[in-house]
Design a protein around this motif. Structure first.
Motif, PDB file in Angstrom:
ATOM      1  N   ARG A  69     -12.206   9.782   9.823  1.00  0.00           N
ATOM      2  CA  ARG A  69     -11.159   9.011   9.170  1.00  0.00           C
ATOM      3  C   ARG A  69     -11.706   8.077   8.092  1.00  0.00           C
ATOM      4  O   ARG A  69     -10.963   7.585   7.257  1.00  0.00           O
ATOM      5  N   GLU A  70     -13.032   7.839   8.116  1.00  0.00           N
ATOM      6  CA  GLU A  70     -13.640   6.953   7.127  1.00  0.00           C
ATOM      7  C   GLU A  70     -14.025   7.683   5.839  1.00  0.00           C
ATOM      8  O   GLU A  70     -14.484   7.047   4.885  1.00  0.00           O
ATOM      9  N   ILE A  71     -13.885   9.011   5.801  1.00  0.00           N
ATOM     10  CA  ILE A  71     -14.288   9.755   4.614  1.00  0.00           C
ATOM     11  C   ILE A  71     -13.509   9.319   3.374  1.00  0.00           C
ATOM     12  O   ILE A  71     -14.108   9.098   2.314  1.00  0.00           O
ATOM     13  N   PRO A  72     -12.177   9.184   3.420  1.00  0.00           N
ATOM     14  CA  PRO A  72     -11.473   8.711   2.210  1.00  0.00           C
ATOM     15  C   PRO A  72     -11.941   7.337   1.744  1.00  0.00           C
ATOM     16  O   PRO A  72     -12.066   7.088   0.540  1.00  0.00           O
ATOM     17  N   TYR A  73     -12.245   6.430   2.714  1.00  0.00           N
ATOM     18  CA  TYR A  73     -12.731   5.094   2.338  1.00  0.00           C
ATOM     19  C   TYR A  73     -14.094   5.197   1.657  1.00  0.00           C
ATOM     20  O   TYR A  73     -14.335   4.555   0.618  1.00  0.00           O
ATOM     21  N   LEU A  74     -15.009   5.991   2.238  1.00  0.00           N
ATOM     22  CA  LEU A  74     -16.328   6.153   1.622  1.00  0.00           C
ATOM     23  C   LEU A  74     -16.227   6.792   0.242  1.00  0.00           C
ATOM     24  O   LEU A  74     -16.963   6.425  -0.679  1.00  0.00           O
TER      25      LEU A  74
ATOM     26  N   ASP B 143     -18.038   4.569  -2.439  1.00  0.00           N
ATOM     27  CA  ASP B 143     -19.361   5.043  -2.884  1.00  0.00           C
ATOM     28  C   ASP B 143     -19.433   6.546  -2.652  1.00  0.00           C
ATOM     29  O   ASP B 143     -19.679   7.019  -1.536  1.00  0.00           O
ATOM     30  N   ARG B 144     -19.229   7.315  -3.698  1.00  0.00           N
ATOM     31  CA  ARG B 144     -19.191   8.772  -3.565  1.00  0.00           C
ATOM     32  C   ARG B 144     -20.530   9.385  -3.164  1.00  0.00           C
ATOM     33  O   ARG B 144     -20.564  10.317  -2.351  1.00  0.00           O
ATOM     34  N   PRO B 145     -21.658   8.933  -3.703  1.00  0.00           N
ATOM     35  CA  PRO B 145     -22.938   9.505  -3.237  1.00  0.00           C
ATOM     36  C   PRO B 145     -23.164   9.321  -1.745  1.00  0.00           C
ATOM     37  O   PRO B 145     -23.629  10.243  -1.054  1.00  0.00           O
ATOM     38  N   ASP B 146     -22.842   8.134  -1.206  1.00  0.00           N
ATOM     39  CA  ASP B 146     -22.991   7.932   0.240  1.00  0.00           C
ATOM     40  C   ASP B 146     -22.045   8.825   1.027  1.00  0.00           C
ATOM     41  O   ASP B 146     -22.397   9.317   2.117  1.00  0.00           O
ATOM     42  N   CYS B 147     -20.864   9.051   0.501  1.00  0.00           N
ATOM     43  CA  CYS B 147     -19.907   9.950   1.167  1.00  0.00           C
ATOM     44  C   CYS B 147     -20.456  11.374   1.201  1.00  0.00           C
ATOM     45  O   CYS B 147     -20.338  12.070   2.223  1.00  0.00           O
TER      46      CYS B 147
END
Length: 342
Positions: free
Chosen positions: A38-43, A47-51
């Protein structure tokens, strides 16, 4: 005896129990990781590289196992570090009026940028993988390619010398006068590229050429409105040999088109490496280094007083460098805000 009889008779019913218990333990332990999806949209928003690192590590751990998955995640993280270092956000700085503070000119409204001076900030170490990127960003910031300008000037100088020798150009009080029947056109076959990258040679030329003025005989040379470039090395922690060679080449290109280059806030380790690698020569001297960015700016304003906005600006920078000015407001990337930082 009764327990043994019961175990023998119903033991086959308990045979799948260990696997069920093991599966339940695995699901309970993976519950926390699965809930993190569920945290993927927040990441992705923050910060797209961290996602990308998180998703790649999760997929690799599921497909390859925990040990290989973690190793793959470390590899992806290292790749993101390389890409972040290679493609960093370079910027052009300007002075916040009344202070010795220099910030990105895109972020502030009331800033002072002397005419003909560019301050280029390099926010990362320079090495073989990003030296060409930094050279391209620097050329984009100043607005011209010094090597192209140098080649054009050397071609024009050859042409002027040839026309003077043939008598088609004459020296007058107003400068060079073309006396030929028609404007001379450059032929491609006589354009010898040898020596065009070398410093412009004015020997045996009886007149001084102003490259920013109009030239005779249909000779066109790009105009250069920049007289000084400052490279901010405050965030540069190291240089490798490839970056050193590339930096030396671009500095010489600017110097050969009469653009002064200064390097500020350079680390002592980098200076020692430049000395040990024979970086300095007749064109690149140690005098181009300044301790702070403000010192270099004061030197440029003193050397080119006609390019500043007046004596008051130079006096403010020199006599009152630590005065806080509340007029320097932050500029939002999307809209202008009234909040001030200083």
């Amino acid at each position: 005896m009764m327990a043994m009889i019961v175990t023998m008779w119903i033991g086959f019913l308990l045979e799948p129990l260990p696997k069920s218990v093991l599966g339940a333990l695995v699901i309970v332990n993976l519950k926390g990781m699965l809930m993190q999806f569920r945290e993927i949209p927040y990441l992705w928003r923050k910060d797209r590289p961290d996602c990308v690192v998180w998703i790649a590590t999760c997929i690799a751990a599921i497909l390859l196992g925990l040990d290989l998955g973690l190793a793959a995640g470390v590899g992806v993280e290292l790749l993101t570090v390389v890409f972040r270092t290679q493609f960093t956000r370079c910027c052009v700085l300007a002075n916040i009026r009344g202070t010795d503070i220099y910030k990105d000119r895109k972020d502030y409204l009331h800033i002072y940028e002397p005419e003909g001076t560019k301050i280029f900030r390099i926010p990362a170490p320079i090495f073989f993988a990003n030296i060409e990127f930094f050279k391209g960003k620097l050329i984009e910031s100043v607005g011209f390619n010094p090597l192209r300008v140098l080649r054009k000037r050397n071609k024009a100088l050859r042409k002027i010398k040839k026309l003077l020798k043939s008598g088609e150009l004459q020296i007058t009080e107003k400068g060079l006068l073309h006396t030929g029947s028609a404007p001379s056109k450059e032929s491609e076959d006589e354009s010898n590229v040898e020596g065009l990258d070398q410093p412009t040679d004015f020997q045996n030329l009886p007149v001084q050429i102003n490259w920013n003025a109009e030239l005779p005989a249909n000779i066109c040379v790009p105009k250069v409105d920049v007289h000084s470039v400052i490279l901010d090395f405050a965030a540069v922690s190291f240089l490798d040999i490839s970056a050193l060679k590339g930096l030396k080449a671009i500095l010489k290109e600017f110097i050969r088109v009469d653009v002064e280059v200064y390097i500020v806030a350079c680390d002592v380790y980098i200076l020692e490496k430049l000395h040990s690698c024979m970086f300095f020569d007749a064109e690149i001297k140690t005098s181009i280094f300044f301790l702070t960015l403000h010192d270099a700016m004061l030197h440029i304003l003193e050397k080119h007083p006609d390019q500043s906005e007046g004596k008051d600006t130079y006096k403010d920078l020199k006599m009152n460098p630590y005065h806080s000015n509340s007029a320097a407001c932050l500029r939002s990337r999307d809209k202008t805000v009234a909040e001030c930082r200083f």
